[in-house]
Design an enzyme around this catalytic site. Structure first.
Site, PDB file in Angstrom:
ATOM      1  N   HIS A 197       0.830  -1.200   0.000  1.00  0.00           N
ATOM      2  CA  HIS A 197       0.000   0.000   0.000  1.00  0.00           C
ATOM      3  C   HIS A 197       0.866   1.253   0.000  1.00  0.00           C
ATOM      4  O   HIS A 197       0.493   2.287   0.534  1.00  0.00           O
ATOM      5  CB  HIS A 197      -0.923   0.025   1.217  1.00  0.00           C
ATOM      6  CG  HIS A 197      -1.845  -1.141   1.259  1.00  0.00           C
ATOM      7  ND1 HIS A 197      -1.550  -2.290   1.940  1.00  0.00           N
ATOM      8  CD2 HIS A 197      -3.053  -1.342   0.678  1.00  0.00           C
ATOM      9  CE1 HIS A 197      -2.539  -3.151   1.793  1.00  0.00           C
ATOM     10  NE2 HIS A 197      -3.463  -2.605   1.033  1.00  0.00           N
ATOM     11  N   ASP A 247       0.225   4.543   4.365  1.00  0.00           N
ATOM     12  CA  ASP A 247       0.017   4.453   2.921  1.00  0.00           C
ATOM     13  C   ASP A 247      -0.413   5.757   2.271  1.00  0.00           C
ATOM     14  O   ASP A 247      -0.673   5.799   1.080  1.00  0.00           O
ATOM     15  CB  ASP A 247      -1.014   3.367   2.601  1.00  0.00           C
ATOM     16  CG  ASP A 247      -2.305   3.542   3.395  1.00  0.00           C
ATOM     17  OD1 ASP A 247      -2.526   4.649   3.912  1.00  0.00           O
ATOM     18  OD2 ASP A 247      -3.069   2.579   3.505  1.00  0.00           O
ATOM     19  N   ASP A 298      -3.137   7.575   2.366  1.00  0.00           N
ATOM     20  CA  ASP A 298      -4.490   7.753   1.834  1.00  0.00           C
ATOM     21  C   ASP A 298      -5.440   8.431   2.815  1.00  0.00           C
ATOM     22  O   ASP A 298      -6.620   8.561   2.528  1.00  0.00           O
ATOM     23  CB  ASP A 298      -5.073   6.403   1.414  1.00  0.00           C
ATOM     24  CG  ASP A 298      -5.394   5.495   2.606  1.00  0.00           C
ATOM     25  OD1 ASP A 298      -4.849   5.735   3.695  1.00  0.00           O
ATOM     26  OD2 ASP A 298      -6.177   4.543   2.435  1.00  0.00           O
ATOM     27  N   GLY A 325      -5.833  11.543   3.923  1.00  0.00           N
ATOM     28  CA  GLY A 325      -6.467  12.774   3.458  1.00  0.00           C
ATOM     29  C   GLY A 325      -7.553  12.506   2.444  1.00  0.00           C
ATOM     30  O   GLY A 325      -8.662  13.055   2.530  1.00  0.00           O
ATOM     31  N   GLY A 364      -9.235   9.709   2.059  1.00  0.00           N
ATOM     32  CA  GLY A 364     -10.353   9.039   2.723  1.00  0.00           C
ATOM     33  C   GLY A 364     -11.229  10.006   3.494  1.00  0.00           C
ATOM     34  O   GLY A 364     -12.470   9.897   3.456  1.00  0.00           O
ATOM     35  N   THR A 402      -9.882   2.041   7.405  1.00  0.00           N
ATOM     36  CA  THR A 402     -10.063   2.050   8.853  1.00  0.00           C
ATOM     37  C   THR A 402     -10.791   3.300   9.304  1.00  0.00           C
ATOM     38  O   THR A 402     -11.734   3.238  10.092  1.00  0.00           O
ATOM     39  CB  THR A 402      -8.693   1.968   9.556  1.00  0.00           C
ATOM     40  OG1 THR A 402      -7.965   0.854   9.038  1.00  0.00           O
ATOM     41  CG2 THR A 402      -8.869   1.808  11.056  1.00  0.00           C
ATOM     42  N   ARG A 454      -1.450   0.069  10.098  1.00  0.00           N
ATOM     43  CA  ARG A 454      -0.415  -0.108   9.074  1.00  0.00           C
ATOM     44  C   ARG A 454       0.911   0.532   9.448  1.00  0.00           C
ATOM     45  O   ARG A 454       1.960   0.160   8.930  1.00  0.00           O
ATOM     46  CB  ARG A 454      -0.893   0.482   7.735  1.00  0.00           C
ATOM     47  CG  ARG A 454      -1.966  -0.364   7.080  1.00  0.00           C
ATOM     48  CD  ARG A 454      -2.328   0.176   5.716  1.00  0.00           C
ATOM     49  NE  ARG A 454      -3.478  -0.556   5.190  1.00  0.00           N
ATOM     50  CZ  ARG A 454      -4.146  -0.194   4.126  1.00  0.00           C
ATOM     51  NH1 ARG A 454      -3.801   0.880   3.461  1.00  0.00           N
ATOM     52  NH2 ARG A 454      -5.181  -0.911   3.709  1.00  0.00           N
ATOM     53  N   ASP A 510       0.068  11.659  14.675  1.00  0.00           N
ATOM     54  CA  ASP A 510      -0.796  10.703  14.006  1.00  0.00           C
ATOM     55  C   ASP A 510      -1.808  11.436  13.134  1.00  0.00           C
ATOM     56  O   ASP A 510      -2.475  12.381  13.589  1.00  0.00           O
ATOM     57  CB  ASP A 510      -1.528   9.848  15.042  1.00  0.00           C
ATOM     58  CG  ASP A 510      -2.519   8.909  14.394  1.00  0.00           C
ATOM     59  OD1 ASP A 510      -2.069   7.959  13.731  1.00  0.00           O
ATOM     60  OD2 ASP A 510      -3.736   9.140  14.535  1.00  0.00           O
TER      61      ASP A 510
END
Length: 572
Positions: A217, A397, A399, A401, A403, A443, A542, A555
Site C-alpha cells: 500500500h 500508505d 491515503d 487525506g 479518505g 479504517t 499499518r 498521528d
C-alpha cells in the site's frame, strides 16, 4: 508516477468501468465491485476477494471460473466499506455461504468482519480468509500477525478451486486457511509509488539502494540495503522466506513440493522478473524443493512501485491438486477450459426512502444546523487533504487525506438530503455517518461511521439537543470506537485526541459552560493531544511495522479529529 488518472476521486470507478467492458465475458459490474458474468450452480460456495484498488490484477482480475466469484474494489489503498463488501457478497451468493478473502490490514479486518457479521445475521454462512504471508512484518501486522501481500493469489486460488470442485463451506474455509498458513513472502522496492493526482511518491529509496520488506500500500521497506546482482537479490529473498518457513513443512534438504510466485509490483518489467526467477529457482532446487506450476509476472501490484516479491507455498497432495486445478479469469489461465454459460445480469435492489414526517419543527431546525456543520467540516478537510496525506505517508500508505475528503463529501450530501427531507439532528447525523463509512472505506471510514452513529443516538430527534446531550454523544462515540478498533489512549491513533476532547467537553458542560465555550475548550485539548502523538510509537494499524519512522510526527487520524472539532467549535 501515475500519469493517466482523470479526476483522482473517480479514478477507481472509471478504471473498473473499463475493466468490465474489456472482460465482460468474465465479469459484470455490481456497486463497488464485480461478480462473475458466467453462471454458477446453486449451493456453490462463493469466494469473494477484495481490498483497496491500485493492486491490479488483484483483486478483480481473479474473478472467473475456478477462482473468485466476486471482488470488492475499495478506493486506492483503502479497504472497501462494510456496505460495499456486504453488497458484493450478496450479489455473488448462491446459497452455499460466502468466504471473504483479503490481506491482513486493520481496515479490511474491520470492514470485512462487520460484513460477515451482517451476512450471518441474515442466515448466510460467512467466514474470513485473512492472508498473512509477509515475513518482513512478523508479529507487526494487524492483530499481531503478518501482513498480506502476494500470498493473496495462492490463498484465493486454493479457495476458488475448492469451491469449484464442490467442497462444502467448512472444507473451503479449512483448505484455504491451510494454504495461507503454509505461504510466506518477502518483497523489495527500488522506488515508491505515486497516488493518482499526486506529484511525489509516497516514499523514496536512497540512490543505489533498495527497500527491504515493503508493503503493497505504498509503505516503505523495513530497512534499506545496496542493490545487488540478481543472484544476490535472489539469495536475500530466498533466505528471508526460508527463514520464515512454516512449522511442520519440509526444510532444505528434506524434499517437498512448493508453489513459487515471483511478483512484479508495477514498474518492474516482465523480462526483469524472468531473469530474477532463474537464480531463485536454482536456489530452491538446490535446497531439494520441486517447483510446481510457478507464476511470474504482475500478480499483486502497488500502482507504479518498482520492485518485486517472492512467494513460496509448501504444497501437500491436496494443495497441489487445487493449485494446478483449471481456472480462467482476466489475469490467470490454468489448465483446461471450464465450460460456462452466461449468468443473468445483476439488478441492484432499490433503496428504501427514509420517512421523516412528524419530526417536530425545532428538531428539523437542529437537523439543518447539523447539515451545515458537516458541510463546513467537508470544506476544511478538502483544504487539508494534501497535508493529512503527507503525515499519513510517513509510516503508512498516504491515503488518510483522500479518505477523509471522500467520507466528508458523502456525509455532507447525505446530511443535506436528510435535513431537507425533515430529519432531526440525530437522524441527520446518522445519515452522515452511514454515508461517511460507505464512501471513505478504510479504517478511518468505518471508525468515523461508528463514531457519528453513536453520537447521533444521544442527540435524538425530539428537538434541539442540549449541551448535556452533546457531551454524552462525545462520550458514547469514544466508547463505540474503543469497542470497534480495540485501541486505547497511547496507541497513537485518533483516540489520543478523541478521548481528551470528550473528557474536557463533559467536564466543562458539567461545570456550567455554554456549548460553544465548552466545545471550544475541548477542541483545544484535542489539538494539544494530537500534537503530542508525535512522541508516541504506533501500536496498531499499518504504521506499526514502521514505528520508528513515525516518531517525531503526529498521528494523521488524531490530527484530523482535532481539525474537525475546531471547525465545529468555530461554527457553533
Amino acid at each position: 508516477m501515475t500519469h493517466l488518472f482523470g479526476q483522482p476521486e473517480t479514478f477507481v470507478d472509471e478504471s473498473v468501468a473499463g475493466f468490465v467492458d474489456i472482460y465482460s465475458h468474465f465479469v459484470q459490474p455490481v456497486p463497488h465491485g464485480v461478480i462473475r458474468s458466467t453462471a454458477t450452480p446453486q449451493g456453490k460456495v462463493a469466494v469473494i476477494a477484495g481490498g483497496g484498488s491500485g493492486h491490479y490484477p488483484a483483486f478483480a482480475g481473479y474473478v472467473g471460473p475456478g477462482l473468485a466469484d466476486g471482488a470488492v474494489c475499495g478506493n486506492v489503498f483503502a479497504s472497501p466499506s462494510t456496505r460495499w463488501v456486504y453488497d458484493v457478497a450478496k450479489a455473488a451468493h448462491r446459497g452455499g455461504g460466502v468466504v471473504l478473502g483479503f490481506g491482513n490490514y486493520a481496515g479490511d479486518i474491520l470492514n470485512f468482519g462487520l460484513a460477515a457479521e451482517r451476512l450471518r445475521a441474515e442466515g448466510i454462512p460467512a467466514e474470513l480468509l485473512v492472508v498473512t504471508d509477509d515475513v518482513a512484518s512478523e508479529g507487526q501486522g494487524a492483530n499481531g500477525e503478518r501482513r498480506g501481500i502476494a500470498g493473496d493469489v495462492v490463498a484465493f486460488k486454493i479457495a476458488g478451486a475448492a469451491a469449484e470442485a464442490g467442497y462444502s463451506f467448512d472444507d473451503v474455509v479449512r483448505v484455504s486457511r491451510h494454504a495461507n498458513d503454509v505461504t510466506r513472502s518477502m518483497g523489495i522496492a527500488f522506488a515508491g509509488c505515486t497516488l493518482p493526482g499526486e506529484s511525489e511518491p509516497l516514499f523514496t529509496v536512497t540512490e543505489g539502494h533498495m527497500g527491504v520488506g515493503l508493503g503493497i500500500h505504498g509503505e516503505p521497506g523495513i530497512s534499506e540495503e545496496p542493490i545487488g546482482t540478481p543472484s544476490e537479490i535472489a539469495d536475500l529473498l530466498v533466505d528471508k522466506v526460508l527463514a520464515g518457513r512454516p512449522e511442520g513443512t519440509p526444510g532444505p534438504g528434506q524434499g517437498g513440493k512448493v508453489a513459487v510466485l515471483v511478483n512484479g509490483l508495477g514498474s518492474t518489467k516482465y523480462e526483469e522478473l524472468f531473469l530474477l526467477y532463474v537464480p531463485i529457482a536454482a536456489r530452491l532446487r538446490a535446497a531439494g524443493y520441486q517447483i510446481v506450476a510457478p507464476q511470474v509476472g504482475e500478480l499483486v501490484t502497488s500502482l507504479d512501485m518498482a520492485g518485486a516479491s517472492l512467494t513460496v507455498t509448501w504444497l501437500d497432495e491436496e494443495l497441489e491438486r487445487l493449485w494446478t486445478a483449471p481456472a480462467q479469469c482476466p489475469a490467470l489461465s490454468v489448465g483446461a477450459t471450464i465450460e460456462t454459460t452466461p449468468a443473468p445480469r445483476y439488478v441492484a435492489p432499490t433503496e428504501e426512502v427514509a420517512d421523516y414526517s412528524g419530526t417536530p419543527e425545532a428538531a428539523q431546525q437542529a437537523g439543518q444546523q447539523v447539515a451545515a456543520l458537516i458541510e463546513a467540516v467537508r470544506d476544511v478537510l478538502k483544504d487539508a487533504e494534501a497535508e493529512l496525506g503527507r503525515i499519513d505517508a510517513i509510516a503508512g500508505d498516504g491515503d488518510h487525506g483522500t479518505g477523509m475528503v471522500n467520507g466528508s463529501v458523502a456525509a455532507a450530501q447525505a446530511a443535506r438530503t436528510a435535513a431537507d427531507a425533515g430529519a432531526g439532528a440525530g437522524a441527520t447525523l446518522s445519515a452522515a455517518g452511514g454515508a461517511w463509512a460507505d464512501r471513505a472505506g478504510g479504517t478511518s471510514g468505518v471508525i468515523w461511521g461508528v463514531l457519528l452513529h453513536a453520537f447521533a443516538d444521544k442527540l435524538g430527534d425530539a428537538g434541539k439537543p442540549t449541551a448535556q446531550q452533546v457531551a454524552e454523544g462525545a462520550t458514547a462515540s469514544v466508547e463505540a470506537v474503543m469497542r470497534l478498533a480495540g485501541a486505547r489512549v497511547g496507541n497513537k491513533t485518533m483516540l489520543d485526541a478523541q478521548v481528551p476532547f470528550a473528557e474536557k467537553l463533559a467536564e466543562r458542560v458539567g461545570a456550567g459552560d455554554d456549548l460553544k465555550t465548552a466545545f471550544t475548550t475541548a477542541a483545544q485539548a484535542a489539538t494539544a493531544a494530537a500534537e503530542a502523538t508525535k512522541d508516541l510509537r504506533p501500536q496498531i494499524g499499518r504504521a506499526r511495522p514502521l514505528a520508528e519512522r513515525s516518531l517525531g510526527h503526529p498521528d494523521a487520524g488524531a490530527v484530523s479529529l482535532a481539525l474537525v472539532t475546531r471547525t465545529i467549535a468555530d461554527k457553533l
